[in-house]
Design a protein around this motif. Sequence first.
Motif, PDB file in Angstrom:
ATOM      1  N   GLY A 111       0.791  -1.224   0.000  1.00 25.69           N
ATOM      2  CA  GLY A 111       0.000   0.000   0.000  1.00 25.69           C
ATOM      3  C   GLY A 111       0.823   1.274   0.000  1.00 25.69           C
ATOM      4  N   THR A 112       2.094   1.191   0.392  1.00 30.27           N
ATOM      5  CA  THR A 112       2.946   2.387   0.415  1.00 30.27           C
ATOM      6  C   THR A 112       3.526   2.718  -0.957  1.00 30.27           C
ATOM      7  N   ASP A 113       3.383   1.798  -1.911  1.00 35.29           N
ATOM      8  CA  ASP A 113       3.880   2.034  -3.274  1.00 35.29           C
ATOM      9  C   ASP A 113       2.845   2.868  -4.023  1.00 35.29           C
ATOM     10  N   LYS A 114       3.184   4.105  -4.324  1.00 33.48           N
ATOM     11  CA  LYS A 114       2.228   5.044  -4.910  1.00 33.48           C
ATOM     12  C   LYS A 114       2.288   5.110  -6.432  1.00 33.48           C
ATOM     13  N   THR A 115       3.141   4.317  -7.065  1.00 33.33           N
ATOM     14  CA  THR A 115       3.213   4.344  -8.523  1.00 33.33           C
ATOM     15  C   THR A 115       1.960   3.720  -9.118  1.00 33.33           C
ATOM     16  N   LYS A 116       1.339   4.385 -10.074  1.00 36.84           N
ATOM     17  CA  LYS A 116       0.108   3.897 -10.679  1.00 36.84           C
ATOM     18  C   LYS A 116       0.369   2.659 -11.520  1.00 36.84           C
ATOM     19  N   ALA A 117      -0.652   1.829 -11.675  1.00 31.07           N
ATOM     20  CA  ALA A 117      -0.516   0.569 -12.409  1.00 31.07           C
ATOM     21  C   ALA A 117      -0.056   0.803 -13.847  1.00 31.07           C
ATOM     22  N   GLY A 118      -0.632   1.824 -14.501  1.00 33.45           N
ATOM     23  CA  GLY A 118      -0.230   2.131 -15.875  1.00 33.45           C
ATOM     24  C   GLY A 118       1.214   2.560 -15.978  1.00 33.45           C
ATOM     25  N   ASP A 119       1.657   3.367 -14.996  1.00 36.24           N
ATOM     26  CA  ASP A 119       3.055   3.811 -14.982  1.00 36.24           C
ATOM     27  C   ASP A 119       3.989   2.642 -14.697  1.00 36.24           C
ATOM     28  N   ASN A 120       3.556   1.730 -13.830  1.00 34.79           N
ATOM     29  CA  ASN A 120       4.337   0.522 -13.574  1.00 34.79           C
ATOM     30  C   ASN A 120       4.531  -0.275 -14.859  1.00 34.79           C
ATOM     31  N   ALA A 121       3.431  -0.484 -15.593  1.00 31.40           N
ATOM     32  CA  ALA A 121       3.491  -1.257 -16.827  1.00 31.40           C
ATOM     33  C   ALA A 121       4.412  -0.594 -17.848  1.00 31.40           C
ATOM     34  N   ASP A 122       4.274   0.730 -18.000  1.00 30.44           N
ATOM     35  CA  ASP A 122       5.130   1.444 -18.950  1.00 30.44           C
ATOM     36  C   ASP A 122       6.598   1.340 -18.550  1.00 30.44           C
ATOM     37  N   SER A 123       6.857   1.476 -17.264  1.00 25.81           N
ATOM     38  CA  SER A 123       8.233   1.402 -16.783  1.00 25.81           C
ATOM     39  C   SER A 123       8.835   0.032 -17.052  1.00 25.81           C
ATOM     40  N   VAL A 124       8.087  -1.014 -16.753  1.00 23.48           N
ATOM     41  CA  VAL A 124       8.583  -2.379 -16.957  1.00 23.48           C
ATOM     42  C   VAL A 124       8.846  -2.649 -18.435  1.00 23.48           C
ATOM     43  N   VAL A 125       7.946  -2.219 -19.297  1.00 24.96           N
ATOM     44  CA  VAL A 125       8.117  -2.442 -20.738  1.00 24.96           C
ATOM     45  C   VAL A 125       9.390  -1.779 -21.240  1.00 24.96           C
ATOM     46  N   HIS A 126       9.651  -0.558 -20.788  1.00 24.48           N
ATOM     47  CA  HIS A 126      10.833   0.157 -21.282  1.00 24.48           C
ATOM     48  C   HIS A 126      12.125  -0.408 -20.693  1.00 24.48           C
ATOM     49  N   VAL A 127      12.076  -0.918 -19.479  1.00 23.74           N
ATOM     50  CA  VAL A 127      13.256  -1.602 -18.942  1.00 23.74           C
ATOM     51  C   VAL A 127      13.505  -2.884 -19.718  1.00 23.74           C
ATOM     52  N   LEU A 128      12.451  -3.640 -20.001  1.00 27.00           N
ATOM     53  CA  LEU A 128      12.580  -4.896 -20.741  1.00 27.00           C
ATOM     54  C   LEU A 128      13.146  -4.690 -22.139  1.00 27.00           C
ATOM     55  N   THR A 129      12.773  -3.590 -22.775  1.00 26.28           N
ATOM     56  CA  THR A 129      13.196  -3.328 -24.154  1.00 26.28           C
ATOM     57  C   THR A 129      14.464  -2.480 -24.222  1.00 26.28           C
ATOM     58  N   TYR A 130      15.082  -2.241 -23.089  1.00 28.90           N
ATOM     59  CA  TYR A 130      16.334  -1.475 -23.009  1.00 28.90           C
ATOM     60  C   TYR A 130      16.181  -0.079 -23.616  1.00 28.90           C
ATOM     61  N   THR A 131      15.034   0.523 -23.372  1.00 24.90           N
ATOM     62  CA  THR A 131      14.791   1.914 -23.777  1.00 24.90           C
ATOM     63  C   THR A 131      14.451   2.771 -22.563  1.00 24.90           C
ATOM     64  N   TRP A 132      14.797   2.298 -21.396  1.00 19.81           N
ATOM     65  CA  TRP A 132      14.429   2.980 -20.158  1.00 19.81           C
ATOM     66  C   TRP A 132      15.018   4.374 -20.069  1.00 19.81           C
ATOM     67  N   ASN A 133      16.267   4.539 -20.478  1.00 19.72           N
ATOM     68  CA  ASN A 133      16.889   5.862 -20.378  1.00 19.72           C
ATOM     69  C   ASN A 133      16.196   6.871 -21.292  1.00 19.72           C
TER      70      ASN A 133
END
Length: 410
Positions: A132-154
């Motif tokens: 419950g202390t994690d305030k990142t929204k589900a959509g932002d979580n998904a976007d973040s994970v996708v960009h880390v997975l595809t090595y486009t995070w930076n």
Amino acid sequence: MASTKPAALIDDPSVGDHDGDASTVMSTPRRVALIDGIRGIAIVLVVLSHGWVLWPIERIDETAWIRPLFRSGNFAVTVFLVAAGYFTYVSLASRGLENMRPGVTFVRRVLRVGPSLWLLLAVVLVVSTLDGTDKTKAGDNADSVVHVLTYTWNWYVQGNLLTSRPDFGHLWYLSVDMQAFVIMAAVLYMMRRRPVGVLFVLGGLLLLLTWWRFHVTDTEFVFQVLVRTTARMDPFVVGVILGAALPLVRRLELPQRAVRLTATATLVALAPLAYYCVQDERFLAWGVALLELDLALLFGATALLVEPSRAVSAVSVRPLVFLGRHSLLLYIWHYPVFTFLARHTEDWGWPVRTVVALALTVAISLVAHRTVERRATTLLRHPLWAEAADGLVPLARARAADGVRRLRRA
């Protein structure tokens, strides 16, 4: 009689013992330990640079001689990038540049780094759902994970800093590293029949990237520059240049005394360079240029040494070697662990919180090593990779033909 053939710096299990080509390698535990020790120092600096979420930093920032120990994360990542560039050249040129198989090396690279990263992402997604202390929204979580997975995070964080997951911030390095690998693999493949020309092309590219980094440092917000591929990949290029130049340097048969002196001097020079690079603006200007040159000379001299000097051997003590060999896992896990613990221990004293965070990071890294990384290493040592020496497409065709023959026999 002991061999006097110098050893190269090895990290990728795809690189074995080869004789006679441009990537001659003789991997000995003693020499690998020297490099692991240097990377051990680097991962300590990275971890300390993110400790601001656990302990007070006011006194640290006010004390000039202490500050470099806690503000040298970018300095330390440069160590990893130069080493990664060198390992990339050795991996790609292990059978000679003309016979390089960039597709095979790329797949091996993904399999080397990917499983540990995938485990982190899976754990973070589960925890973010339950915590419950994690305030990142589900959509932002998904976007973040996708960009880390595809090595486009930076690339993603440059325009989405406020909505991206904050505990993924350090993963920009893995994206830059993979992007630099793809670019360098393409350059080497195009120049594979011109081994000397490679040095001129890479030298020109390094000058262009250096000029560009100075330019964007003067014209853009410093955070943007610190995660920009074209402003951070020049240490990787320096590492590739080192790999391409070492076979030519070996032919010169430099005096061991001069090589030993170079290794010692460049190792000692890392301390004042760390102090100089504390300020981001200085780091992005001459700091990176001086540091990557120093590291190239240090790694090159270490590769050429027959017997290491006492000063260089000092970095191969077991604790540093242990940290260096587990630096990938420690890098991946430390910051998410720190931020998770910081959210749940606001009423703890910082010394206790720090001890628990460090212990938890090491424990999780060891578990990940046993459950994931060992299996990935075993996979990369499978005999199948010997069959892939001529490329993935010929291997797939051969396997398909074998399958067809078996079906006909059945």
